[in-house]
Write a protein that holds these residues in place. Structure first.
Motif, mmCIF file in Angstrom:
data_model
loop_
_atom_site.group_PDB
_atom_site.id
_atom_site.type_symbol
_atom_site.label_atom_id
_atom_site.label_comp_id
_atom_site.label_asym_id
_atom_site.label_seq_id
_atom_site.Cartn_x
_atom_site.Cartn_y
_atom_site.Cartn_z
ATOM 1 N N LEU A 163 0.840 -1.192 0.000
ATOM 2 C CA LEU A 163 0.000 0.000 0.000
ATOM 3 C C LEU A 163 0.876 1.243 0.000
ATOM 4 O O LEU A 163 1.982 1.240 0.544
ATOM 5 N N ASP A 164 0.359 2.312 -0.614
ATOM 6 C CA ASP A 164 1.120 3.561 -0.587
ATOM 7 C C ASP A 164 0.666 4.415 0.588
ATOM 8 O O ASP A 164 -0.172 4.006 1.404
ATOM 9 N N SER A 165 1.207 5.626 0.657
ATOM 10 C CA SER A 165 0.952 6.497 1.808
ATOM 11 C C SER A 165 -0.494 6.980 1.876
ATOM 12 O O SER A 165 -0.925 7.495 2.909
ATOM 13 N N GLY A 166 -1.256 6.816 0.812
ATOM 14 C CA GLY A 166 -2.647 7.233 0.839
ATOM 15 C C GLY A 166 -3.549 6.329 1.657
ATOM 16 O O GLY A 166 -4.688 6.703 1.970
ATOM 17 N N PHE A 167 -3.051 5.157 2.021
ATOM 18 C CA PHE A 167 -3.821 4.209 2.825
ATOM 19 C C PHE A 167 -2.847 3.562 3.811
ATOM 20 O O PHE A 167 -2.403 2.432 3.629
ATOM 21 N N PRO A 168 -2.491 4.279 4.882
ATOM 22 C CA PRO A 168 -1.399 3.865 5.768
ATOM 23 C C PRO A 168 -1.793 2.788 6.779
ATOM 24 O O PRO A 168 -1.760 2.992 8.002
ATOM 25 N N VAL A 169 -2.145 1.612 6.282
ATOM 26 C CA VAL A 169 -2.467 0.486 7.153
ATOM 27 C C VAL A 169 -1.175 -0.051 7.768
ATOM 28 O O VAL A 169 -0.165 -0.213 7.070
ATOM 29 N N THR A 170 -1.209 -0.336 9.057
ATOM 30 C CA THR A 170 -0.050 -0.879 9.759
ATOM 31 C C THR A 170 -0.292 -2.342 10.103
ATOM 32 O O THR A 170 -1.412 -2.855 9.983
ATOM 33 N N ASP A 171 0.749 -3.021 10.577
ATOM 34 C CA ASP A 171 0.579 -4.397 11.035
ATOM 35 C C ASP A 171 -0.373 -4.464 12.219
ATOM 36 O O ASP A 171 -1.079 -5.468 12.402
ATOM 37 N N GLU A 172 -0.407 -3.429 13.035
ATOM 38 C CA GLU A 172 -1.359 -3.405 14.149
ATOM 39 C C GLU A 172 -2.798 -3.452 13.629
ATOM 40 O O GLU A 172 -3.643 -4.192 14.153
ATOM 41 N N HIS A 173 -3.079 -2.663 12.594
ATOM 42 C CA HIS A 173 -4.395 -2.740 11.958
ATOM 43 C C HIS A 173 -4.625 -4.129 11.374
ATOM 44 O O HIS A 173 -5.680 -4.749 11.566
ATOM 45 N N ALA A 177 -7.640 -8.483 12.153
ATOM 46 C CA ALA A 177 -8.378 -9.483 11.370
ATOM 47 C C ALA A 177 -7.589 -10.769 11.202
ATOM 48 O O ALA A 177 -8.173 -11.862 11.168
ATOM 49 N N LEU A 178 -6.260 -10.668 11.111
ATOM 50 C CA LEU A 178 -5.421 -11.833 10.828
ATOM 51 C C LEU A 178 -4.260 -11.894 11.818
ATOM 52 O O LEU A 178 -3.114 -11.545 11.487
ATOM 53 N N PRO A 179 -4.527 -12.325 13.034
ATOM 54 C CA PRO A 179 -3.458 -12.403 14.048
ATOM 55 C C PRO A 179 -2.313 -13.299 13.583
ATOM 56 O O PRO A 179 -2.531 -14.347 12.970
ATOM 57 N N GLY A 180 -1.118 -12.866 13.853
ATOM 58 C CA GLY A 180 0.057 -13.652 13.508
ATOM 59 C C GLY A 180 0.528 -13.483 12.080
ATOM 60 O O GLY A 180 1.579 -14.001 11.701
ATOM 61 N N ASP A 181 -0.213 -12.759 11.273
ATOM 62 C CA ASP A 181 0.154 -12.501 9.887
ATOM 63 C C ASP A 181 0.707 -11.076 9.796
ATOM 64 O O ASP A 181 0.567 -10.283 10.722
ATOM 65 N N THR A 182 1.329 -10.753 8.676
ATOM 66 C CA THR A 182 1.837 -9.394 8.482
ATOM 67 C C THR A 182 1.452 -8.876 7.104
ATOM 68 O O THR A 182 1.224 -9.658 6.165
ATOM 69 N N LEU A 183 1.396 -7.565 7.004
ATOM 70 C CA LEU A 183 1.079 -6.905 5.748
ATOM 71 C C LEU A 183 2.113 -7.251 4.687
ATOM 72 O O LEU A 183 1.774 -7.559 3.532
ATOM 73 N N ALA A 184 3.385 -7.211 5.069
ATOM 74 C CA ALA A 184 4.460 -7.483 4.109
ATOM 75 C C ALA A 184 4.391 -8.919 3.590
ATOM 76 O O ALA A 184 4.566 -9.174 2.395
ATOM 77 N N ALA A 185 4.127 -9.860 4.492
ATOM 78 C CA ALA A 185 4.049 -11.265 4.074
ATOM 79 C C ALA A 185 2.880 -11.479 3.124
ATOM 80 O O ALA A 185 3.014 -12.171 2.103
ATOM 81 N N ALA A 186 1.737 -10.884 3.448
ATOM 82 C CA ALA A 186 0.571 -11.040 2.575
ATOM 83 C C ALA A 186 0.843 -10.467 1.197
ATOM 84 O O ALA A 186 0.463 -11.058 0.171
ATOM 85 N N GLY A 187 1.518 -9.312 1.136
ATOM 86 C CA GLY A 187 1.851 -8.714 -0.145
ATOM 87 C C GLY A 187 2.826 -9.560 -0.933
ATOM 88 O O GLY A 187 2.647 -9.784 -2.133
ATOM 89 N N ALA A 188 3.864 -10.045 -0.266
ATOM 90 C CA ALA A 188 4.885 -10.841 -0.943
ATOM 91 C C ALA A 188 4.337 -12.170 -1.440
ATOM 92 O O ALA A 188 4.809 -12.704 -2.454
ATOM 93 N N GLU A 189 3.346 -12.708 -0.748
ATOM 94 C CA GLU A 189 2.795 -14.016 -1.101
ATOM 95 C C GLU A 189 1.576 -13.918 -2.017
ATOM 96 O O GLU A 189 0.918 -14.930 -2.291
ATOM 97 N N GLY A 190 1.254 -12.702 -2.482
ATOM 98 C CA GLY A 190 0.139 -12.527 -3.402
ATOM 99 C C GLY A 190 -1.220 -12.677 -2.750
ATOM 100 O O GLY A 190 -2.194 -13.037 -3.412
#
Length: 577
Positions: A163-173, A177-190
């Protein structure tokens, strides 16, 4: 080549005179919804048949009866008009005007404009009209996600790497919904997906007929595929485009503010659906192909013979839409969040901002990154591809009966004239349409016209009853500003965003009438329609293929949330409603 395409024309003067007459009868108008192309006037042969008007009247009668407190005089006149003998006596032209009149009168019926105080109040509006299944679970997060894949507007979701700066979702956010997961991992894994309604930003908010302020929002919504369940999961919603302290990111732990945020996404989805995905990308895209076909293709040209059933009713329904639905005081103006000028401007930009040749289903899914490797279950995609493959196979087999080489396609001046006029500034103004140089190119454009007029329109039209007639599931306007804080919202705050009673009834009536009227059936051209054994045999194979697709989708629906909108038995040949 077939006798449909004679090498020697025995009566060139007669053909020229016929074409001149057709071009006089079918003229383009670019002022009705500028700069898009309509036909100036609907010729008599393109008006609704009497059996269609009777079908529509039956829906209108049900609407009036469902209201109970509706106008008794209108109910009496509708009953009289639904009588088959009366319909026959009226004649097609008069029947069309009569239907238009009663539809307009139904739209204009005065209803009580007051707030409804609970979801049960919205449920109680359905008396004779059955409550759509969505009413049972519309508030669930799983349903919110599923509507992106199998709802009225299933063409918005796309895969993103980050995501770009226009939608600043963090791992805390994200981890709400998905405990134990991360934004970066979800992006990298498609596994990361975005729905962005940026195109709605800046459209002027409208005023409801009762004087209430309406709101149209331009939210962003983030989803991710759960690594364990493989289900699409809603993660976060930002209600406006520009991030800031007064525009927080909402997550599933935000109580009624989360429900409000999801509702804001549904409002945006409904407005984009009605203006662009439905009106723009089906109705207003196919009309120029139909008008140009009348002007450029002789009645006996094989392409005209093939396409005629797929254009049936389109000019008439678009005329009805222009005069009753998207007119200044029509249904769209009453229901949608933006002004009618803003809505029609959105439609025009939607049509003219994309290339027709790039809309073949496999290409659109690839471009959005939503193939089966990214989303294991995507009902719209999976069923659309069945239709696309069958339609393209049928069109290819049909056209091979008339063209033996690419050179013969390129030399067909009527086909060249048709496609040139569809895209010409003085004609259809559809971008991305070029004269066909090869048989494959002609097959692609013809198949895409048929797919858009049949399966694609069905996918975006018929959810208007099953989903959109039930206002809490997808309101067409908000009635309160977007929340500015993550806490403190109550059920009353949520209900304040939903339309009042009169708007809810109008949305229910419109959704039922448009979304429950099925006329003609894809693949059924009629006995001996083509008049040549080889062509009728190919058409029969296409009809058999539709039966196979019906069985496949029925089986799929036992293993997923039922998705009925592309069942061939409910897919009309053309855009006729």
């Amino acid at each position: 080549m077939s006798a449909f395409l004679p090498a020697f024309d025995p009566d060139p003067e007669g053909r020229a005179a016929d074409q001149t007459a057709r071009r006089t009868e079918y003229r383009f108008n670019h002022s009705y919804v500028s700069p898009l192309a309509f036909v100036c006037d609907v010729p008599r042969r393109d008006r609704f048949p009497t059996d269609f008007t009777t079908l529509v009247l039956s829906k209108v009668i049900t609407n009036v009866s469902n209201q109970g407190d509706g106008d008794s005089g209108l109910r009496r006149r509708l009953r009289e008009m639904s009588n088959p003998l009366a319909g026959a006596a009226l004649g097609t032209g008069t029947a069309v005007r009569a239907v238009a009149a009663v539809v307009g009168e139904l739209v204009g019926l005065q209803q009580e404009s007051r707030r409804l105080m609970s979801i049960d109040d919205y449920n109680d509006l359905f008396h004779i009209i059955g409550l759509p299944p969505i009413s049972k679970d519309f508030e669930k997060d799983s349903t919110f996600a599923e509507l992106r894949l199998a709802g009225p507007n299933p063409v918005m979701i796309h895969r993103v790497d980050a995501l770009d700066s226009g939608f600043p979702v963090t791992d805390e956010h994200f981890q709400v919904a998905l405990p134990g997961d991360t934004l970066a991992a979800a992006g990298a894994e498609g596994r990361l997906f975005l729905v962005d309604y940026q195109e709605l930003d800046g459209i002027e908010n409208a005023i409801a007929p009762g004087g209430q302020q309406k709101y149209l929002y331009a939210p962003l919504a983030l989803f991710a595929v759960n690594k364990q369940t493989r289900q699409l999961t809603p993660v976060a919603v930002q209600c406006k485009q520009q991030p800031g302290a007064d525009n927080p990111i909402f997550t599933p732990d935000d109580g009624y503010n989360w429900r409000i945020a999801k509702t804001i996404v549904e409002i945006a989805d409904g407005n984009y659906h009605e203006a662009v995905t439905h009106l723009g990308w089906t109705h207003l895209t196919i009309e120029p192909f139909a008008v140009a076909a009348h002007r450029q293709l002789a009645p006996t040209h094989p392409l005209k013979v093939l396409l005629a059933p797929h254009f049936e009713g389109t000019l008439a329904i678009n005329h009805m839409a222009r005069t009753k639905l998207i007119s200044p005081d029509g249904v769209v103006s009453k229901l949608l969040g933006g002004t009618i000028d803003g809505t029609l401007g959105l439609s025009a930009r939607g049509v003219q901002s994309r290339l027709f040749k790039e809309q073949m289903p496999p290409e659109t899914f690839r471009r959005r990154g939503v193939g089966s490797d990214a989303l294991a279950s995507y009902s719209y995609r999976d069923d659309a591809l069945l239709h696309w493959d069958a339609i393209r196979e049928w069109v290819a087999g049909y056209l091979r009966c008339f063209y033996r080489s690419d050179a013969e396609v390129a030399a067909d001046h009527e086909v060249a004239g048709w496609l040139s006029e569809v895209s010409h500034k003085g004609g259809g103004r559809i971008n991305g349409v070029e004269p066909a140089r090869t048989l494959a190119e002609l097959v692609d454009v013809t198949a895409l016209v048929i797919f858009t007029a049949s399966a694609q329109h069905a996918a975006v039209n018929f959810p208007q009853y099953d989903v959109m007639s039930y206002v809490p599931a997808m309101p067409l306007a908000g009635y309160a500003p977007a929340p500015t804080a993550k806490t403190g919202a109550t059920e009353a705050d949520y209900l304040a965003h939903l339309p009042p009673r009169d708007q809810a009834i109008l949305q229910m009536n419109t959704g039922y009438m448009l979304g429950d009227t099925h006329y003609t059936r894809l693949g059924y051209y009629g006995d001996d329609y083509f008049g040549e054994p080889r062509l009728d045999e190919l058409a029969g194979r296409f009809a058999d293929k539709m039966l196979d697709i019906e069985k496949t989708i029925a089986d799929r629906n036992t293993r997923r949330r039922p998705y009925p909108f592309m069942m061939p038995s409910g897919v009309p040949q053309s855009i006729n409603i």
